[in-house]
Structure formats: structure tokens, C-alpha cells
Design a protein around this motif. Structure first.
Motif, PDB file in Angstrom:
ATOM      1  N   ARG A 102      78.999 -12.144  58.467  1.00 47.67           N
ATOM      2  CA  ARG A 102      77.593 -11.751  58.289  1.00 47.67           C
ATOM      3  C   ARG A 102      77.441 -10.246  58.464  1.00 47.67           C
ATOM      4  O   ARG A 102      78.232  -9.599  59.139  1.00 47.67           O
ATOM      5  CB  ARG A 102      76.707 -12.480  59.301  1.00 47.67           C
ATOM      6  CG  ARG A 102      76.619 -13.985  59.096  1.00 47.67           C
ATOM      7  CD  ARG A 102      75.701 -14.594  60.147  1.00 47.67           C
ATOM      8  NE  ARG A 102      75.594 -16.041  59.981  1.00 47.67           N
ATOM      9  CZ  ARG A 102      74.906 -16.831  60.802  1.00 47.67           C
ATOM     10  NH1 ARG A 102      74.262 -16.303  61.847  1.00 47.67           N
ATOM     11  NH2 ARG A 102      74.855 -18.134  60.574  1.00 47.67           N
ATOM     12  N   ASP A 103      76.363  -9.700  57.859  1.00 48.42           N
ATOM     13  CA  ASP A 103      76.036  -8.271  58.001  1.00 48.42           C
ATOM     14  C   ASP A 103      77.260  -7.400  57.733  1.00 48.42           C
ATOM     15  O   ASP A 103      77.599  -6.506  58.509  1.00 48.42           O
ATOM     16  CB  ASP A 103      75.478  -7.992  59.399  1.00 48.42           C
ATOM     17  CG  ASP A 103      74.245  -8.821  59.705  1.00 48.42           C
ATOM     18  OD1 ASP A 103      73.406  -8.978  58.807  1.00 48.42           O
ATOM     19  OD2 ASP A 103      74.138  -9.331  60.833  1.00 48.42           O
ATOM     20  N   LEU A 104      77.915  -7.666  56.616  1.00 51.21           N
ATOM     21  CA  LEU A 104      79.183  -7.009  56.296  1.00 51.21           C
ATOM     22  C   LEU A 104      79.026  -5.514  56.053  1.00 51.21           C
ATOM     23  O   LEU A 104      79.969  -4.748  56.279  1.00 51.21           O
ATOM     24  CB  LEU A 104      79.810  -7.690  55.073  1.00 51.21           C
ATOM     25  CG  LEU A 104      81.209  -7.245  54.656  1.00 51.21           C
ATOM     26  CD1 LEU A 104      82.193  -7.312  55.826  1.00 51.21           C
ATOM     27  CD2 LEU A 104      81.714  -8.100  53.498  1.00 51.21           C
ATOM     28  N   ASP A 105      77.844  -5.089  55.633  1.00 55.61           N
ATOM     29  CA  ASP A 105      77.618  -3.657  55.375  1.00 55.61           C
ATOM     30  C   ASP A 105      77.962  -2.803  56.589  1.00 55.61           C
ATOM     31  O   ASP A 105      78.571  -1.736  56.462  1.00 55.61           O
ATOM     32  CB  ASP A 105      76.159  -3.407  54.982  1.00 55.61           C
ATOM     33  CG  ASP A 105      75.868  -3.835  53.557  1.00 55.61           C
ATOM     34  OD1 ASP A 105      76.317  -3.148  52.628  1.00 55.61           O
ATOM     35  OD2 ASP A 105      75.200  -4.872  53.380  1.00 55.61           O
ATOM     36  N   GLY A 106      77.548  -3.246  57.772  1.00 49.64           N
ATOM     37  CA  GLY A 106      77.753  -2.447  58.969  1.00 49.64           C
ATOM     38  C   GLY A 106      78.930  -2.889  59.821  1.00 49.64           C
ATOM     39  O   GLY A 106      79.110  -2.390  60.940  1.00 49.64           O
ATOM     40  N   PHE A 107      79.749  -3.788  59.301  1.00 45.11           N
ATOM     41  CA  PHE A 107      80.857  -4.352  60.071  1.00 45.11           C
ATOM     42  C   PHE A 107      82.034  -3.376  60.143  1.00 45.11           C
ATOM     43  O   PHE A 107      82.311  -2.643  59.187  1.00 45.11           O
ATOM     44  CB  PHE A 107      81.303  -5.658  59.409  1.00 45.11           C
ATOM     45  CG  PHE A 107      82.354  -6.415  60.158  1.00 45.11           C
ATOM     46  CD1 PHE A 107      82.094  -6.973  61.396  1.00 45.11           C
ATOM     47  CD2 PHE A 107      83.627  -6.564  59.611  1.00 45.11           C
ATOM     48  CE1 PHE A 107      83.067  -7.682  62.077  1.00 45.11           C
ATOM     49  CE2 PHE A 107      84.605  -7.276  60.289  1.00 45.11           C
ATOM     50  CZ  PHE A 107      84.320  -7.829  61.533  1.00 45.11           C
TER      51      PHE A 107
END
Length: 260
Positions: free
Chosen positions: A146-151
Motif C-alpha cells: 500500500r501507499d507505494l509512492d512514498g514507500f
């Protein structure tokens, strides 16, 4: 000695390509390859490829990772070397070439900057807890995030790539987020030892893993977004084996030059 080279990129996955069709490939200097791929002290690339002649195919692809070591199959590299072969006049609209994982067929657009590359069939997908593990020409680990953009892909990917299970040979680590109309994928690549803007065998593995996860069968087309752009994966899946697999995307000449 001066070396003529061409720089290509496929969805941000960038490569140095060298024409070696007039003489046999020998005496490979792995330290030189690593230096040429270095982004501070060289040309800068995720890998380097030599194109050579082959008596039974249009050409042969020899791929080296950015660390200078001989690599396994590189999907985006395969698409770029097909575009390079067209640029050199070796092929026209289609290619049959040999890579480290066997023969490959490819179609190329009239403009020469879009390539559909046929990948190997896959009939084995295993599990590692919540992740899927499979080989699409290179070994891949696929896990949803989840929330891969900021991972933090670098830290998490490196931890998996070097863990006790995969440390000896290493594995490419793909994180995927299902966006509904497309999959968003980020990949930590062994050999580069960093996140890359795209990974062709990686997005192929992701599309297969997600089809298996969703119990999809039939002819499946998957739109994938990576940091470097858009890629499309197509295959047939009968619930046991993935066949007629195509990795489709851009393959563009960036510049050409000469280096000592």
C-alpha cells in the motif's frame, strides 16, 4: 582504444549498447563495463549489452549488469537491443534472436521506438509468505504494498534481496499496488543493487503473480505504470501455465558517442 556506443532507454531502464557484429566477443573486461555503467565516472546505465552475429538467429544478445557481471535475461534490455538491431539495419519489422534464457521473437513499430518482446513461458509460481516467487528469465519476488509512492523501496528491497533465503544468488524484488485500471510497480534490481525506473522481467512477473492472485484465466492484458513510464503485458493463462507472453513498451535511442 576508443569504443563507439549507443545509449538506449526503455521506460527509463537505460542501457549502453555496443555493436560487436564484425568480430567475435572475447576478452570481456568486467571492470571496464562496471566503470562505463557508473553514473558519476562513466556513461551511466543500468546495464551494458553487446550485439553479435549468430548463424541461426538474426543476432545474439549478451547482457551485463551495472556491476560488470554477466546477467540473466533483461526484458527492457531485450526490447532496446531489438530497436538497436533495426537501427543497425540487421532487422526490419520483426526479430528472432538468442538471449541467455533462450530464443526470443519480437515485433517493432515502423518508427522503431516501440517493441513487443515475447518472453519465456512460465509454469511455476511459488509462495514465500504473502509474496509470489517466479522466474520470467530472471528470478523475481512479488509482493503487494500500500501507499507505494512514498514507500522506501531501496531499504525494503535490499533486505529481501540479501536475506537468508535469497542471498546466495540474489533475487529481484517487486512491490506492486493495484490501482484498479493499472498496476503501479517499483523494483529493486540485483546487479544494479538499487531501485531502477523499470524492470521488464519484473513487470512481467508482477502481471503473472497478480493474475494468479486474482484467479484470472484466459487472454489477459495488464497495463503497468513504473517510474519511467507505461508498459503493457499480455499473455494467456489456463490456471497452470502462462504462454504467449509479450512485454510491450518504448525503446528509444537517447544518444550515441565514443569513449576511451
Amino acid at each position: 582504444m576508443k569504443i563507439n556506443f549507443f545509449k538506449y532507454q526503455g521506460a527509463g531502464n537505460d542501457f549502453i549498447l555496443i555493436d560487436h557484429t564484425t568480430s567475435p566477443l572475447k576478452n570481456i573486461d568486467n571492470e571496464l563495463i562496471e566503470q562505463l555503467c557508473h553514473r558519476r565516472f562513466g556513461i551511466g546505465a543500468d546495464g551494458l549489452m553487446f550485439i553479435t552475429r549468430h548463424e541461426n538467429y538474426d543476432f545474439e544478445m549478451h547482457y551485463f549488469n551495472a556491476d560488470g557481471k554477466l546477467g540473466s535475461m533483461c526484458g527492457n534490455g531485450g526490447r532496446c537491443i531489438v530497436a538497436f538491431a533495426k537501427h543497425l539495419g540487421i532487422i526490419d519489422m520483426e526479430a528472432n534472436f538468442l538471449a541467455v534464457d533462450g530464443p526470443h521473437y519480437a515485433r517493432i513499430s515502423a518508427s522503431g521506438d516501440w517493441v513487443d518482446l515475447q518472453m519465456i513461458d512460465v509454469d511455476t509460481v511459488t509462495r514465500d509468505a504473502d509474496a509470489y516467487v517466479l522466474n520470467t528469465g530472471s528470478p523475481h519476488y512479488v509482493i503487494q504494498q500500500r501507499d507505494l509512492d512514498g514507500f522506501d523501496v531501496f531499504t525494503a528491497g535490499k533486505s529481501i534481496r540479501y536475506n537468508a533465503t535469497y542471498n546466495e544468488k540474489g533475487i529481484n524484488v517487486n512491490f506492486v499496488e493495484d490501482k484498479g485500471d493499472h498496476l503501479f510497480v517499483r523494483t529493486y534490481e540485483r546487479g544494479v543493487e538499487d531501485e531502477t525506473y523499470a524492470c521488464g522481467t519484473g513487470v512481467t512477473a508482477v502481471a503473472m503473480a497478480m493474475a494468479k492472485h486474482k484467479n484470472q484465466t484466459g487472454h489477459i492484458t495488464t497495463d503497468i505504470k513504473v517510474l519511467g513510464g507505461d508498459i503493457k503485458i499480455e499473455f494467456d493463462y489456463d490456471g497452470h501455465k502462462f504462454t504467449n507472453v509479450f512485454l510491450c513498451g518504448p525503446a528509444k535511442l537517447v544518444f550515441e558517442g565514443e569513449v576511451d
